[in-house]
Write a protein that holds these residues in place. Structure first.
Motif, PDB file in Angstrom:
ATOM      1  N   VAL A  77      48.070  28.031  46.216  1.00  0.00           N
ATOM      2  CA  VAL A  77      48.058  29.400  45.683  1.00  0.00           C
ATOM      3  C   VAL A  77      48.046  29.380  44.153  1.00  0.00           C
ATOM      4  N   ALA A  78      48.672  28.360  43.562  1.00  0.00           N
ATOM      5  CA  ALA A  78      48.691  28.268  42.098  1.00  0.00           C
ATOM      6  C   ALA A  78      47.273  28.066  41.546  1.00  0.00           C
ATOM      7  N   ALA A  79      46.378  27.538  42.379  1.00  0.00           N
ATOM      8  CA  ALA A  79      45.010  27.265  41.928  1.00  0.00           C
ATOM      9  C   ALA A  79      44.004  28.281  42.494  1.00  0.00           C
ATOM     10  N   SER A  80      44.519  29.349  43.134  1.00  0.00           N
ATOM     11  CA  SER A  80      43.628  30.308  43.823  1.00  0.00           C
ATOM     12  C   SER A  80      43.701  31.701  43.198  1.00  0.00           C
ATOM     13  N   THR A  81      42.732  32.520  43.576  1.00  0.00           N
ATOM     14  CA  THR A  81      42.705  33.909  43.109  1.00  0.00           C
ATOM     15  C   THR A  81      42.807  34.830  44.333  1.00  0.00           C
ATOM     16  N   PRO A  82      43.779  35.754  44.345  1.00  0.00           N
ATOM     17  CA  PRO A  82      43.905  36.633  45.516  1.00  0.00           C
ATOM     18  C   PRO A  82      42.778  37.669  45.614  1.00  0.00           C
ATOM     19  N   ILE A  83      42.372  37.977  46.838  1.00  0.00           N
ATOM     20  CA  ILE A  83      41.423  39.086  47.083  1.00  0.00           C
ATOM     21  C   ILE A  83      42.262  40.259  47.559  1.00  0.00           C
ATOM     22  N   ARG A  84      42.254  41.348  46.776  1.00  0.00           N
ATOM     23  CA  ARG A  84      43.059  42.505  47.188  1.00  0.00           C
ATOM     24  C   ARG A  84      42.200  43.605  47.802  1.00  0.00           C
ATOM     25  N   SER A  85      40.887  43.533  47.560  1.00  0.00           N
ATOM     26  CA  SER A  85      40.012  44.460  48.296  1.00  0.00           C
ATOM     27  C   SER A  85      38.640  43.839  48.507  1.00  0.00           C
ATOM     28  N   ILE A  86      37.990  44.279  49.590  1.00  0.00           N
ATOM     29  CA  ILE A  86      36.629  43.806  49.909  1.00  0.00           C
ATOM     30  C   ILE A  86      35.722  45.027  49.860  1.00  0.00           C
ATOM     31  N   HIS A  87      34.609  44.876  49.177  1.00  0.00           N
ATOM     32  CA  HIS A  87      33.697  45.995  48.962  1.00  0.00           C
ATOM     33  C   HIS A  87      32.354  45.595  49.584  1.00  0.00           C
TER      34      HIS A  87
END
Ligand SMILES: Cc1cc2nc3c(=O)[nH]c(=O)nc-3n(C[C@H](O)[C@H](O)[C@H](O)COP(=O)(O)OP(=O)(O)OC[C@H]3O[C@@H](n4cnc5c(N)ncnc54)[C@H](O)[C@@H]3O)c2cc1C
Length: 412
Positions: free
Chosen positions: A74-84
């Motif tokens: 997770v320290a090396a990842s980017t969260p996806i908070r929405s999908i368009h």
């Protein structure tokens, strides 16, 4: 060939994203495991831990949490908070929000090479796993009493490994699958995925974009340092031309397909392209051996599910192996275990292959009836209660009966 034979409980053919994850998932069971990998992880030619970005689903996140690897990932990842989701040439779009699904993130994006370094570091700390690399499995013999793999190193020297269970995770063009006598049905989409990253003018704001264009789907994902990763599907005939464009011309074409939702694109990085072929193994097991990951199923990347589906194979085979170790059956190549794995995985794999393939065909078609259906589908997607939620659960890998690791339950 050397005469020495080494015996393991399990030999894993292919130490890419899936084979390495399996070796790590098995660690708590303390079994003797060998991973045979053809290409070192840091080599430019490593086909699994390369420059692509992978969207990790919720179920994959839960697995890595249960394996105690999530903090590093997770320290090396980017969260996806929405999908368009949008369709080129049409107004309107659909979107899914993490909040509405009651989760902190719909998934996380990580660069394969970065994931590779986290997994590799963890693997190196394990005493019960031998990594044999660079070396390839060049022949197998699957006898009722034990499985034998002939391993050839970079100098052409061969040695023999024997094991209770051979696991093939050597990718979509799996040579080990063929050695197991299993045929894969393949269908070429006639498309290539062109991948890379770029700098959008506006903040991508943790949103993953999926845009269906005349040529095929185009995904733009949030990655580290305000950059965006793209996966652009182009026709096979056009791929060479697109790859040969200079950076400015390339960005202009990509922008035309995507539009200006994220402002102007600039600073495109190194590009690479991948052929897109659907492959489905006709069986998942042979004597003392199983298929997992892309050796069992190669999907179109449209729904970002190939790795995540493979991780559920990992979770299921680890569950079966763990039950066997806990029970009276110490032979890990036993028929009951193979049948249990095969029965369990068939329906999830079939469903996802069908879902992904239909998505490509539905959104890729220029035929009028399908375009009409697609419009109804897009509407249904947003307005029919439950439809979007069902899609989201599939995307997050939470549909169907899940093995322990996929539910976030440690194996031991
Ligand atoms: C453009 C693109 C984008 C994608 N994005 C996503 C995404 O966002 N989310 C997602 O879930 N999935 C995604 N996928 C799918 C995902 O990349 C694959 O499902 C995943 O890489 C499969 O991993 P694997 O370990 O099964 O196979 P591979 O990655 O193919 O690894 C196989 C390994 O086996 C080794 N090998 C081969 N032959 C032998 C041999 N004979 N002996 C020893 N070793 C051998 C290879 O060197 C390699 O390291 C994407 C795919 C593409 C093409």
């Amino acid at each position: 060939m050397s005469n020495s034979k080494q015996h393991y409980d399990i030999v894993i053919a292919g130490g890419g994203m899936i084979g390495t994850s399996l070796a790590l998932a098995l660690a708590p069971l303390g079994l003797a495991v060998a991973v045979v990998e053809a290409v070192p992880r840091v080599a430019a030619a490593q086909p699994s831990f390369d420059d692509r970005s992978t969207a990790l689903s919720r179920s994959t996140q839960r697995m890595f949490e249960a394996m105690d690897l999530w903090p590093g990932i997770v320290a090396a990842s980017t969260p996806i908070r929405s999908i368009h989701v949008s369709d080129q040439g049409r107004f309107g779009f659909s979107h899914i929000e993490a909040e509405e699904q009651g989760v902190e993130a719909l998934g996380y994006v990580v660069i394969n090479r970065v994931l590779g370094s986290v997994l590799q570091e963890a693997l190196e700390s394990l005493d019960c796993v031998d990594v044999i690399c660079p070396a390839s499995i060049v022949d197998v013999d699957l006898a009722p009493e034990c499985a034998t793999a002939i391993v050839e190193n970079a100098d052409g020297l061969r040695h023999t490994l024997t094991c209770d269970l051979l696991v093939a995770s050597d990718g979509a063009n799996s040579a080990v699958r063929e050695m197991m006598g299993i045929t894969a049905r393949k269908s070429d989409y006639g498309q290539r995925a062109v991948i890379g990253n770029l700098l959008p003018e506006k903040d991508i704001d943790n949103t993953a974009y999926e845009r269906f264009t005349e040529q095929g789907p185009l995904a733009v994902l949030p990655v580290a340092d305000d950059r965006a990763g793209f996966i652009w599907t182009v026709s096979e005939e056009d791929a060479e031309r697109v790859m040969a464009l200079d950076d400015d011309a390339f960005l202009a074409e990509l922008q035309e397909q995507f539009g200006f939702r994220l402002g102007a694109f600039s600073k495109v990085g190194k590009r690479a392209s991948y052929p897109l072929i659907l492959s489905k193994a006709l069986r998942l097991t042979a004597t003392r051996s199983v298929l997992i990951g892309n050796s069992a199923h190669g999907l179109h990347p449209v729904s970002a599910q190939g790795f995540n589906l493979g991780m559920r194979d990992v979770a299921a085979i680890v569950d079966c192996i763990s039950d066997s170790v806990a029970g009276t059956e110490s032979d890990l190549g036993n028929r009951f275990l193979l049948e249990q794995y095969s029965r369990w995985r068939r329906s999830d794999q079939k469903k996802l292959v069908r879902f992904t393939d239909s998505l490509v065909k539905l959104f890729g078609s220029r035929r009028r009836p399908l375009r009409v259906l697609r419009n109804i589908g897009m509407l249904g997607f947003d307005f029919v209660p439950g439809v979007r939620s069902t899609f989201a659960r599939h995307t997050m890998g939470l549909a169907g009966r899940l093995p322990r690791l996929s539910r976030g339950v440690p194996i031991k």
